[in-house]
Write a protein that holds these residues in place. Structure first.
Motif, PDB file in Angstrom:
ATOM      1  N   VAL A 165       0.838  -1.205   0.000  1.00 35.27           N
ATOM      2  CA  VAL A 165       0.000   0.000   0.000  1.00 35.27           C
ATOM      3  C   VAL A 165       0.871   1.254   0.000  1.00 35.27           C
ATOM      4  O   VAL A 165       0.602   2.215  -0.738  1.00 35.27           O
ATOM      5  CB  VAL A 165      -0.957  -0.009   1.203  1.00 35.27           C
ATOM      6  CG1 VAL A 165      -1.731   1.304   1.281  1.00 35.27           C
ATOM      7  CG2 VAL A 165      -1.931  -1.176   1.098  1.00 35.27           C
ATOM      8  N   THR A 166       1.918   1.283   0.825  1.00 28.83           N
ATOM      9  CA  THR A 166       2.785   2.469   0.848  1.00 28.83           C
ATOM     10  C   THR A 166       3.519   2.629  -0.486  1.00 28.83           C
ATOM     11  O   THR A 166       3.830   3.756  -0.889  1.00 28.83           O
ATOM     12  CB  THR A 166       3.802   2.406   1.995  1.00 28.83           C
ATOM     13  OG1 THR A 166       4.624   1.234   1.867  1.00 28.83           O
ATOM     14  CG2 THR A 166       3.093   2.384   3.337  1.00 28.83           C
ATOM     15  N   GLY A 167       3.766   1.520  -1.159  1.00 24.22           N
ATOM     16  CA  GLY A 167       4.340   1.612  -2.506  1.00 24.22           C
ATOM     17  C   GLY A 167       3.415   2.363  -3.454  1.00 24.22           C
ATOM     18  O   GLY A 167       3.866   3.131  -4.310  1.00 24.22           O
ATOM     19  N   SER A 168       2.110   2.143  -3.290  1.00 23.23           N
ATOM     20  CA  SER A 168       1.151   2.871  -4.123  1.00 23.23           C
ATOM     21  C   SER A 168       1.131   4.355  -3.771  1.00 23.23           C
ATOM     22  O   SER A 168       0.918   5.199  -4.639  1.00 23.23           O
ATOM     23  CB  SER A 168      -0.246   2.261  -3.971  1.00 23.23           C
ATOM     24  OG  SER A 168      -0.807   2.546  -2.693  1.00 23.23           O
ATOM     25  N   VAL A 169       1.355   4.683  -2.486  1.00 22.71           N
ATOM     26  CA  VAL A 169       1.440   6.090  -2.089  1.00 22.71           C
ATOM     27  C   VAL A 169       2.624   6.756  -2.788  1.00 22.71           C
ATOM     28  O   VAL A 169       2.535   7.895  -3.273  1.00 22.71           O
ATOM     29  CB  VAL A 169       1.567   6.213  -0.558  1.00 22.71           C
ATOM     30  CG1 VAL A 169       1.795   7.666  -0.152  1.00 22.71           C
ATOM     31  CG2 VAL A 169       0.324   5.661   0.130  1.00 22.71           C
ATOM     32  N   TRP A 214      10.990  12.499   1.253  1.00 21.13           N
ATOM     33  CA  TRP A 214      10.652  11.821   2.498  1.00 21.13           C
ATOM     34  C   TRP A 214       9.602  10.729   2.311  1.00 21.13           C
ATOM     35  O   TRP A 214       9.578   9.763   3.076  1.00 21.13           O
ATOM     36  CB  TRP A 214      10.213  12.837   3.549  1.00 21.13           C
ATOM     37  CG  TRP A 214      11.408  13.494   4.174  1.00 21.13           C
ATOM     38  CD1 TRP A 214      11.922  14.715   3.887  1.00 21.13           C
ATOM     39  CD2 TRP A 214      12.275  12.916   5.150  1.00 21.13           C
ATOM     40  NE1 TRP A 214      13.063  14.954   4.628  1.00 21.13           N
ATOM     41  CE2 TRP A 214      13.292  13.865   5.420  1.00 21.13           C
ATOM     42  CE3 TRP A 214      12.292  11.701   5.826  1.00 21.13           C
ATOM     43  CZ2 TRP A 214      14.315  13.631   6.329  1.00 21.13           C
ATOM     44  CZ3 TRP A 214      13.321  11.469   6.744  1.00 21.13           C
ATOM     45  CH2 TRP A 214      14.307  12.411   6.993  1.00 21.13           C
ATOM     46  N   ILE A 215       8.756  10.842   1.311  1.00 24.50           N
ATOM     47  CA  ILE A 215       7.819   9.751   1.043  1.00 24.50           C
ATOM     48  C   ILE A 215       8.579   8.517   0.560  1.00 24.50           C
ATOM     49  O   ILE A 215       8.355   7.398   1.038  1.00 24.50           O
ATOM     50  CB  ILE A 215       6.759  10.182   0.006  1.00 24.50           C
ATOM     51  CG1 ILE A 215       5.779  11.149   0.649  1.00 24.50           C
ATOM     52  CG2 ILE A 215       6.007   8.968  -0.537  1.00 24.50           C
ATOM     53  CD1 ILE A 215       4.696  11.642  -0.277  1.00 24.50           C
ATOM     54  N   GLU A 216       9.498   8.722  -0.381  1.00 22.41           N
ATOM     55  CA  GLU A 216      10.288   7.587  -0.870  1.00 22.41           C
ATOM     56  C   GLU A 216      11.194   7.033   0.228  1.00 22.41           C
ATOM     57  O   GLU A 216      11.296   5.818   0.413  1.00 22.41           O
ATOM     58  CB  GLU A 216      11.122   8.021  -2.076  1.00 22.41           C
ATOM     59  CG  GLU A 216      12.214   7.051  -2.501  1.00 22.41           C
ATOM     60  CD  GLU A 216      11.714   5.686  -2.936  1.00 22.41           C
ATOM     61  OE1 GLU A 216      12.549   4.758  -3.060  1.00 22.41           O
ATOM     62  OE2 GLU A 216      10.498   5.516  -3.149  1.00 22.41           O
TER      63      GLU A 216
END
Length: 330
Positions: free
Chosen positions: A40-44, A79-81
């Motif tokens: 899911v965080t990969g989709s973010v 920071w997201i990555e």
């Protein structure tokens, strides 16, 4: 008398030892949750265009493991990555804990240890695939492979959780062979749904970075193929239900089935809304979550159609009590 009481009976099997069942189960369930969450965080990362927020790997920038101020890379994307990379490290540590706990269990559980080893190896490979994805500039097939390996790890995580309470005996089928074959066909179609879904992502607007080259294919054509495969999958599941009714399948199989059909219907609904509303970012995230939950449901469905026997926590508790009793006598 005291000397004799110190010797356990040779007719009694050696009690289970090693990490507690409660601790082991907690770690195995945590691994399952995290394998879903990391997808899911990969989709973010993708929908926010942050896939190249850290443009190199394993460092975020050349000479720096962490994000740094840079005129060409927004801190938000960095920071997201980087956060996703940190979470990947947590997933790796939990996968390692799964293997260590399985290895320390006595008597050693062959299937539990093997599944834990697959989990650890697959999680490590995901780190490598993630690095290749970044270094390749998010070319669509690397992103697709990254996601599909995540779904395999979700599947294995389900089996790993179930294996703790199962024996290592071969699974005894609870449904006829013809129904197992129908389940095989359904699983193949599900794989097709996931693969075409990754191609649709590669051709669509959320491939991970605004400058990333998209898959040169018709978005509408891929969306139609994705929907057709999902409807075929749903149709096979409905046929499977009639077959289960005809053979009077046991309650455990039915419980797994209804859980699966519920998440498939929810996923189909999200996909339809997504298509009609122009693929908003938040629905992409929910759609990836749905894909992971459908994978969980399908893996659980497979496991529910075979009986390996139940170890049960009660037996382990009695074994632990036996060991405590022997120790107190000494």
């Amino acid at each position: 008398m005291a000397a004799n009481s110190a010797e356990p009976s040779t007719d009694t099997p050696a009690p289970a030892s090693g990490p507690s069942q409660k601790l082991t189960r907690g770690v195995l369930v945590t691994n399952l949750v995290l394998q879903v969450v990391i997808a899911v965080t990969g989709s973010v990362v993708r929908v926010t265009g942050s896939g190249l927020g850290c443009p190199t790997w394993p460092n975020c920038f050349p000479g720096s493991l962490v994000p740094i101020e840079h005129p060409e890379f927004a801190w938000f994307h960095q920071w997201i990555e980087f956060g996703n990379r940190l979470l990947s490290g947590v997933v790796g540590m939990v996968a390692l804990a799964c293997f260590v706990l399985a290895w320390l269990h006595r008597p050693r559980r062959r299937r539990l240890t093997r599944l834990a080893a697959y989990t650890l190896a697959g999680t490590i490979s995901q780190g490598v695939i993630g690095g290749i994805t970044v270094l390749a500039g998010l070319v669509w097939w690397t992103v697709a492979g990254h996601f599909l390996v995540s779904m395999v790890l979700v599947w294995v995580a389900v089996l790993l959780v179930r294996s703790q309470r199962e024996t290592d005996a071969p699974a005894q089928p609870l449904i006829p062979a013809a129904l197992r074959q129908l389940l095989v066909v359904s699983t193949v179609v599900l794989v097709g749904v996931l693969v075409v879904g990754t191609m649709l992502t590669g051709a669509g607007p959320h491939a991970g970075d605004a400058a990333t080259a998209r898959l040169n294919a018709s978005v509408s054509g891929l969306a139609q193929a994705h929907a057709d495969l999902l409807f075929l999958f749903l149709g096979l599941l409905i046929a499977f239900a009639f077959a289960l009714r005809a053979v009077s399948a046991p309650g455990g199989v039915w419980r797994a089935y209804w859980w699966l059909i519920a998440v498939v219907l929810a996923q189909g609904s999200v996909g339809m809304i997504q298509y009609l509303t122009g693929v908003p970012e938040v629905l992409v995230i929910f759609h990836v979550l749905g894909a992971a939950l459908v994978t969980v449901g399908m893996a659980n469905m497979w496991a529910a159609t075979g009986d390996r026997g139940q170890r049960g926590l009660a037996a382990d508790h009695l074994a632990g009590s036996s060991a405590t009793s022997v120790a107190s006598q000494r």
